[in-house]
Design an enzyme around this catalytic site. Sequence first.
Site, short mmCIF file in Angstrom:
data_model
loop_
_atom_site.label_atom_id
_atom_site.label_comp_id
_atom_site.label_asym_id
_atom_site.label_seq_id
_atom_site.Cartn_x
_atom_site.Cartn_y
_atom_site.Cartn_z
N ARG A 247 14.24 5.94 -8.36
CA ARG A 247 14.53 4.66 -7.70
C ARG A 247 13.78 4.63 -6.38
O ARG A 247 13.69 5.65 -5.69
CB ARG A 247 16.03 4.49 -7.38
CG ARG A 247 16.95 4.56 -8.57
CD ARG A 247 16.72 3.47 -9.58
NE ARG A 247 16.93 2.12 -9.10
CZ ARG A 247 16.62 1.03 -9.81
NH1 ARG A 247 16.10 1.15 -11.01
NH2 ARG A 247 16.85 -0.17 -9.31
N ASN B 247 10.46 14.59 -1.12
CA ASN B 247 10.19 14.16 -2.50
C ASN B 247 9.11 15.05 -3.09
O ASN B 247 8.30 15.62 -2.36
CB ASN B 247 9.70 12.70 -2.50
CG ASN B 247 9.51 12.17 -3.90
OD1 ASN B 247 10.32 12.43 -4.80
ND2 ASN B 247 8.43 11.44 -4.12
N HIS C 148 6.04 14.75 -5.96
CA HIS C 148 5.30 13.75 -6.72
C HIS C 148 4.28 14.48 -7.58
O HIS C 148 3.56 15.35 -7.08
CB HIS C 148 4.62 12.77 -5.76
CG HIS C 148 3.95 11.65 -6.47
ND1 HIS C 148 4.67 10.62 -7.07
CD2 HIS C 148 2.64 11.41 -6.76
CE1 HIS C 148 3.82 9.80 -7.65
NE2 HIS C 148 2.59 10.26 -7.48
N SER D 222 2.60 17.42 -5.31
CA SER D 222 2.71 17.43 -3.84
C SER D 222 4.17 17.28 -3.45
O SER D 222 4.88 16.41 -3.97
CB SER D 222 1.96 16.23 -3.24
OG SER D 222 0.65 16.11 -3.76
N ASP E 73 5.46 7.19 -1.68
CA ASP E 73 4.64 8.39 -1.93
C ASP E 73 3.58 8.62 -0.85
O ASP E 73 2.47 9.10 -1.15
CB ASP E 73 3.97 8.31 -3.32
CG ASP E 73 4.99 8.25 -4.44
OD1 ASP E 73 6.08 8.84 -4.29
OD2 ASP E 73 4.70 7.63 -5.47
C1 GRF Z 1 8.75 15.57 -12.08
O1 GRF Z 1 7.45 15.61 -12.61
C2 GRF Z 1 8.72 14.97 -10.71
O2 GRF Z 1 7.58 15.31 -9.99
C3 GRF Z 1 8.71 13.51 -11.04
O3 GRF Z 1 9.60 13.38 -12.12
C4 GRF Z 1 9.63 14.58 -12.85
C5 GRF Z 1 11.08 15.01 -12.87
O4 GRF Z 1 11.30 16.14 -13.60
N1 GRF Z 1 9.02 12.72 -9.87
P1 GRF Z 1 12.73 16.86 -13.59
O5 GRF Z 1 13.80 15.80 -13.76
O6 GRF Z 1 12.86 17.62 -12.32
O7 GRF Z 1 12.67 17.75 -14.81
#
Ligand code: GRF
Length: 222
Positions: A99, A115, A117, A144, A153
């Site tokens: 979200r 976060n 990404h 990252s 991001d």
């Molecule tokens: C990961 O690739 C994260 O970078 C992205 O969503 C995915 C989530 O994976 N934002 P998980 O739920 O931690 O397995």
Amino acid sequence: MNTTPSAPLKKLAILISGSGSNLQAFIDAIHHHSLSASIAVVISNRPDVKGLERAAKAGIPTELVDHRQFSDRNIFDQQLMKVIDHYRVDAVILAGFMRILGSDFVRHYQGKLFNIHPSLLPKYPGLHTHQRALEAGDSEAGASVHFVVPELDAGPIVIQAKVAVHKNDNAGSLAQRVLEQEHRIYPLAVKWFCEQRLVLTPAGAVLDGQSLPASGFQFQHV
Ligand code: GRF
């Protein structure tokens, strides 16, 4: 006998929307003592996701703040803040939390909101990062960890890990290889923060008193 008083453990709130494999990396890092912190709460905006099961299995309190029950984003954000603040945490970790959070939320946790990404930011903010890297013919991809700022991001990058793109990769195979690195760099970045080695300053992310480069610390993996 060691009489040095130990600092209280830093408390984390981890926000998820799905599988929670990054959450699992935090649970494991704490279990193996490579991260000294406690997960005070795991919050999901979706019911019935695997990440909630992982949290329950580890004995971590869980909360559901289902975005579909809020008529507008701002009210959802306010409720999320209320739940997080109840646990009096030191850091808020977005781990696959799907979200977009408003600027009031982001400012409320500025400097302790992280976060991960799945791209080498500033490349490919937003969705479908692996597909976009493949379509661009990139020879490397990665992930990252960054401090969150109101722009999506775009916050100061703390650490990046790179992987090679293979000739026969598809978005799924590349995502899997990147995810393995996510699980290494995210707990490491938060460990630095918990040890008060990592701070957000007006000039960007600072580690051990040194400004990090714009692309963050480059994680070397084998
Ligand atoms: C990961 O690739 C994260 O970078 C992205 O969503 C995915 C989530 O994976 N934002 P998980 O739920 O931690 O397995």
